[in-house]
Design an enzyme around this catalytic site. Sequence first.
Site, PDB file in Angstrom:
ATOM      1  N   PRO A  56       0.828  -1.106  -0.047  1.00 58.19           N
ATOM      2  CA  PRO A  56       0.124  -0.059   0.118  1.00 58.19           C
ATOM      3  C   PRO A  56       0.915   1.435   0.065  1.00 58.19           C
ATOM      4  CG  PRO A  56      -0.228  -0.990   2.085  1.00 58.19           C
ATOM      5  CD  PRO A  56       0.749  -2.037   1.065  1.00 58.19           C
ATOM      6  N   ASP A  79      11.575  -1.831  -8.825  1.00 57.66           N
ATOM      7  CA  ASP A  79      12.477  -2.459  -8.139  1.00 57.66           C
ATOM      8  C   ASP A  79      13.667  -1.519  -7.688  1.00 57.66           C
ATOM      9  OD1 ASP A  79      13.168  -4.957  -6.648  1.00 57.66           O
ATOM     10  OD2 ASP A  79      14.313  -5.932  -8.372  1.00 57.66           O
ATOM     11  N   THR A  80      13.989  -1.889  -6.577  1.00 54.36           N
ATOM     12  CA  THR A  80      15.103  -0.867  -5.960  1.00 54.36           C
ATOM     13  C   THR A  80      16.273  -1.737  -5.359  1.00 54.36           C
ATOM     14  OG1 THR A  80      13.818   0.910  -5.391  1.00 54.36           O
ATOM     15  CG2 THR A  80      15.626   0.888  -3.963  1.00 54.36           C
ATOM     16  N   PHE A 128      12.744   3.827   5.694  1.00 56.02           N
ATOM     17  CA  PHE A 128      12.684   2.273   5.829  1.00 56.02           C
ATOM     18  C   PHE A 128      14.100   1.609   5.254  1.00 56.02           C
ATOM     19  CE2 PHE A 128      10.804   3.240   1.937  1.00 56.02           C
ATOM     20  CZ  PHE A 128      11.237   2.410   0.997  1.00 56.02           C
ATOM     21  N   ASP A 135      17.933   3.143   4.952  1.00 53.54           N
ATOM     22  CA  ASP A 135      17.843   4.735   5.071  1.00 53.54           C
ATOM     23  C   ASP A 135      18.558   5.238   6.294  1.00 53.54           C
ATOM     24  OD1 ASP A 135      16.209   5.072   2.888  1.00 53.54           O
ATOM     25  OD2 ASP A 135      14.389   5.666   3.816  1.00 53.54           O
ATOM     26  N   ARG A 180      13.673   6.892  -5.706  1.00 56.54           N
ATOM     27  CA  ARG A 180      12.623   6.422  -6.368  1.00 56.54           C
ATOM     28  C   ARG A 180      11.862   7.642  -6.653  1.00 56.54           C
ATOM     29  NH1 ARG A 180      10.741   1.868  -5.070  1.00 56.54           N
ATOM     30  NH2 ARG A 180       8.439   2.638  -5.208  1.00 56.54           N
TER      31      ARG A 180
END
Lengths: 197, 197
Positions: free
Chosen positions: A11, A70-71, A150, A153, A179
Site C-alpha cells: 500500500p 525494483d530498488t 525504511f 535509509d 525512487r
Amino acid sequence: MKRVVLASANPDKLSELRYFLRNLEIEVISVSDLLPDWSIEETGATLEENAYLKARDVAEKTQLPAIADDTGLFVDVLGGAPGIYASRFAGPDCSYENNINKLLQTMLCEENRRASFRTSAVLVSTGMEFSVTGEVAGMIIEKPDGKEGFGYDPVFLPDDLDRTFARCSPEEKHRISHRARAMLKLREMLVASGIPG
Amino acid sequence: MKRVVLASANPDKLSELRYFLRNLEIEVISVSDLLPDWSIEETGATLEENAYLKARDVAEKTQLPAIADDTGLFVDVLGGAPGIYASRFAGPDCSYENNINKLLQTMLCEENRRASFRTSAVLVSTGMEFSVTGEVAGMIIEKPDGKEGFGYDPVFLPDDLDRTFARCSPEEKHRISHRARAMLKLREMLVASGIPG
C-alpha cells in the site's frame, strides 16, 4: 479516465505512485484489487528484469497497462552487493535492522564507503513499454542515524544532503530520492505514451 | 546537440528517422559511421526482441543512445506468417517480387485476406529504454498494384485508403504507415526521455 495497475500489493508503493501520477487522466489501482492472490518470483538478474517480470505478468493477466519497480543498494567496495538482493541481504525473512547490521559488519574496516541507491521503474502496455532509472549516490555511514523511511535509509548519506535519508521527511524524500527520480521520469514518459485520457 | 545512433546501415532508414526526428536537439547518425563492420544476427522471437537486440548492442559498443526497428507482415489466415520473417519469406536472399509471389501463391484460394503491418521501434540509453509499436490493418489483394515503396507494398491495401501502399507517394506514406505511426510515438517518447539537448 484510464486505469493503470501497480504490480505490487504494497500500500505504501500505491500511495507513492498515486502521488507522482497525480493530476493525470489516469486511475492507479493495485494488482490486489483485480488479482487478490497475485504474486511472482523475482528471478531476474537486474532491477529492470525484475520490474519487467512483474509488470508483464500483470499486464497480461489484467489486460491493462501495468507499472512495476525494483530498488537496490549497490556498494562499491562490495562489487555492487547487496544490489538487487538488498531487501534479503541478511536472509529470506530478515528485518531492516538485520540487513543494516550485516552491511555494517561486512564494511567494518573499509575506508571506501561509496554506494548508490537505484530504482528501476517500468510500464508495460499493449504495443508499448518503457523502463526508467533513478539513482542517488552517497556513502554508507558507520552508525545508523534517524528514524524516518525504511530499509537502509538510516545508514545512507546522499552526496547532495547533510543528513541520512532517515532524517528526511517523506516530502523531502519525494523530492530527492532515487525512487522520486525514477517516478518523475516515469510520469514524463507516461504522458508521452498517450495512455492518460 | 546530443548524438543518437541508428542501429542499421540502411541509408533509407537513416533518412526516414532524420525526417521523423527533425527539429529536435539531436543529431541522428548511422552505426556505419562509428562501427563500419557492424552487423548482428536477428535471433529474436518477436519484432521487439529483434529491435532490442540491435539497439542494445549498438548502445553498448558506442556508449550513445541507440534506436532500432523491425517490421513484419502478419496474415490472419496464415496464423500470423510471414510475421517477423517477412523479408526472407521466399528464402535468405530473395527479392521483394519472390516474397510477393510466394505470398500470393500461398493465399491463392483464400477468401480471408486480412493482414496487418507492424513496426516495433526501440530506443536504448543509459538507465532508460522504451519500445513502441505502429500498426496498419488491411487486406492482401490478389494482384500487385503500384510501383512506389518496397516489400509487400504492391499487394497491401490499408483499411483507411482506397489504394495500395505502392500507389502512395513517400509523403503520404510518411503520414499513414505503420512505420510512420511507430516513428511518431518514438519521437514523443524521445522528447519525454530528456535525451535531446
